[in-house]
Design a protein around this motif. Structure first.
Motif, PDB file in Angstrom:
ATOM      1  N   ALA A   1       3.431  10.881  -6.254  1.00 53.40           N
ATOM      2  CA  ALA A   1       4.377  11.328  -7.286  1.00 53.40           C
ATOM      3  C   ALA A   1       3.629  11.806  -8.522  1.00 53.40           C
ATOM      4  N   ALA A   2       2.570  11.091  -8.903  1.00 55.30           N
ATOM      5  CA  ALA A   2       1.798  11.485 -10.084  1.00 55.30           C
ATOM      6  C   ALA A   2       1.123  12.839  -9.884  1.00 55.30           C
ATOM      7  N   ALA A   3       0.845  13.187  -8.631  1.00 58.50           N
ATOM      8  CA  ALA A   3       0.202  14.475  -8.323  1.00 58.50           C
ATOM      9  C   ALA A   3       1.238  15.566  -8.085  1.00 58.50           C
ATOM     10  N   GLY A   4       2.509  15.233  -8.221  1.00 56.07           N
ATOM     11  CA  GLY A   4       3.548  16.244  -8.099  1.00 56.07           C
ATOM     12  C   GLY A   4       4.054  16.474  -6.690  1.00 56.07           C
ATOM     13  N   TYR A   5       3.717  15.572  -5.784  1.00 58.03           N
ATOM     14  CA  TYR A   5       4.229  15.715  -4.419  1.00 58.03           C
ATOM     15  C   TYR A   5       5.702  15.356  -4.369  1.00 58.03           C
ATOM     16  N   GLU A   6       6.474  16.177  -3.677  1.00 56.82           N
ATOM     17  CA  GLU A   6       7.843  15.808  -3.334  1.00 56.82           C
ATOM     18  C   GLU A   6       7.744  14.701  -2.294  1.00 56.82           C
ATOM     19  N   HIS A   7       8.604  13.676  -2.394  1.00 54.77           N
ATOM     20  CA  HIS A   7       8.471  12.585  -1.420  1.00 54.77           C
ATOM     21  C   HIS A   7       8.959  12.995  -0.043  1.00 54.77           C
ATOM     22  N   ARG A   8       8.067  12.921   0.909  1.00 58.20           N
ATOM     23  CA  ARG A   8       8.429  13.122   2.313  1.00 58.20           C
ATOM     24  C   ARG A   8       7.631  12.143   3.141  1.00 58.20           C
ATOM     25  N   TYR A   9       8.286  11.599   4.144  1.00 55.94           N
ATOM     26  CA  TYR A   9       7.654  10.602   5.018  1.00 55.94           C
ATOM     27  C   TYR A   9       8.146  10.942   6.415  1.00 55.94           C
ATOM     28  N   ARG A  10       7.260  11.482   7.235  1.00 50.16           N
ATOM     29  CA  ARG A  10       7.716  11.997   8.526  1.00 50.16           C
ATOM     30  C   ARG A  10       6.625  11.840   9.568  1.00 50.16           C
ATOM     31  N   ARG A  11       6.942  12.175  10.801  1.00 49.13           N
ATOM     32  CA  ARG A  11       5.993  11.974  11.896  1.00 49.13           C
ATOM     33  C   ARG A  11       4.690  12.705  11.579  1.00 49.13           C
ATOM     34  N   PHE A  12       3.602  11.976  11.708  1.00 52.14           N
ATOM     35  CA  PHE A  12       2.288  12.512  11.351  1.00 52.14           C
ATOM     36  C   PHE A  12       1.925  13.762  12.161  1.00 52.14           C
ATOM     37  N   PRO A  13       2.090  13.773  13.487  1.00 50.37           N
ATOM     38  CA  PRO A  13       1.692  14.977  14.232  1.00 50.37           C
ATOM     39  C   PRO A  13       2.458  16.222  13.786  1.00 50.37           C
ATOM     40  N   GLU A  14       3.763  16.092  13.570  1.00 47.47           N
ATOM     41  CA  GLU A  14       4.547  17.254  13.143  1.00 47.47           C
ATOM     42  C   GLU A  14       4.144  17.700  11.737  1.00 47.47           C
ATOM     43  N   ALA A  15       3.911  16.739  10.869  1.00 49.50           N
ATOM     44  CA  ALA A  15       3.534  17.081   9.499  1.00 49.50           C
ATOM     45  C   ALA A  15       2.176  17.776   9.470  1.00 49.50           C
TER      46      ALA A  15
ATOM     47  N   ALA B   1       0.834  -1.209   0.000  1.00 50.48           N
ATOM     48  CA  ALA B   1       0.000   0.000   0.000  1.00 50.48           C
ATOM     49  C   ALA B   1       0.868   1.258   0.000  1.00 50.48           C
ATOM     50  N   TYR B   2       1.974   1.208   0.726  1.00 43.36           N
ATOM     51  CA  TYR B   2       2.871   2.372   0.771  1.00 43.36           C
ATOM     52  C   TYR B   2       3.423   2.670  -0.622  1.00 43.36           C
ATOM     53  N   ALA B   3       3.785   1.645  -1.366  1.00 44.13           N
ATOM     54  CA  ALA B   3       4.278   1.847  -2.728  1.00 44.13           C
ATOM     55  C   ALA B   3       3.197   2.486  -3.600  1.00 44.13           C
ATOM     56  N   GLU B   4       1.957   2.052  -3.422  1.00 41.89           N
ATOM     57  CA  GLU B   4       0.854   2.650  -4.195  1.00 41.89           C
ATOM     58  C   GLU B   4       0.664   4.115  -3.827  1.00 41.89           C
ATOM     59  N   ILE B   5       0.741   4.415  -2.547  1.00 38.77           N
ATOM     60  CA  ILE B   5       0.570   5.805  -2.103  1.00 38.77           C
ATOM     61  C   ILE B   5       1.681   6.679  -2.670  1.00 38.77           C
ATOM     62  N   ARG B   6       2.894   6.168  -2.648  1.00 41.70           N
ATOM     63  CA  ARG B   6       4.004   6.941  -3.205  1.00 41.70           C
ATOM     64  C   ARG B   6       3.781   7.214  -4.686  1.00 41.70           C
ATOM     65  N   ALA B   7       3.258   6.242  -5.386  1.00 42.93           N
ATOM     66  CA  ALA B   7       3.011   6.428  -6.823  1.00 42.93           C
ATOM     67  C   ALA B   7       1.909   7.469  -7.046  1.00 42.93           C
ATOM     68  N   ILE B   8       0.850   7.407  -6.258  1.00 44.69           N
ATOM     69  CA  ILE B   8      -0.232   8.401  -6.379  1.00 44.69           C
ATOM     70  C   ILE B   8       0.312   9.799  -6.086  1.00 44.69           C
TER      71      ILE B   8
END
Ligand code: SF4
Length: 147
Positions: A123-137, A114-121
């Motif tokens: 990326a297709a929407a132009g998001y820079e890849h970031r994966y960080r603590r949810f509360p801080e984000a 599922a994480y790979a699918e989310i990353r693909a979605i």
């Protein structure tokens, strides 16, 4: 106040919603049991952290645009009185994680796929890849949970 999402974000949100729906059904079929209701959201007690992509943060924020400051330092602001205020928009980690030992062996594979699918979605929407603590984000991107 959450700014209106762009067309690209809307498409990404739709794809993420569909993925979450499939994922929830897949996990339900695996039958994990929630034994310690709410402990997994009290990160400092559970001994783990919750990470999410920026796409997931924006999606959760779009559905749940407000939350008070966390009940304890570092916690998710959506965790209130043992309940999740963001069930519909909660990120992948919250959906996949169960403390049930009978399910634990299946969790990494379900999560990674599922994480790979989310990353693909994202990326297709132009998001820079970031994966960080949810509360801080949440606080950083949307001001949610800030005192
Ligand atoms: S989003 Fe909901 S399930 Fe996930 S950590 Fe926050 S309160 Fe818990």
């Amino acid at each position: 106040m959450i700014a209106p999402v762009s067309k690209g974000e809307r498409q990404a949100f739709d794809a993420l919603r569909a993925l979450y729906g499939r994922l929830d059904r897949e996990i339900a079929a695996l039958g994990p049991v929630c034994r310690t209701r709410g402990l997994c959201c009290r990160f400092e007690e559970a001994g783990h952290e919750l990470f999410a992509t920026d796409l997931e943060v924006d999606y959760a924020a779009s559905l749940h645009p407000a939350a008070p400051p966390p009940e304890a330092p570092g916690r998710c602001p959506y965790h209130r009185g043992g309940l999740c205020l963001a069930r519909e928009g909660r990120p992948l980690g919250c959906r996949v994680y169960f403390c049930d030992p009978g399910y634990a062996g299946k969790m990494p594979e379900v999560h990674e796929r599922a994480y790979a699918e989310i990353r693909a979605i994202a990326a297709a929407a132009g998001y820079e890849h970031r994966y960080r603590r949810f509360p801080e984000a949440l606080a950083d991107r949307r001001g949610i949970g800030r005192p």
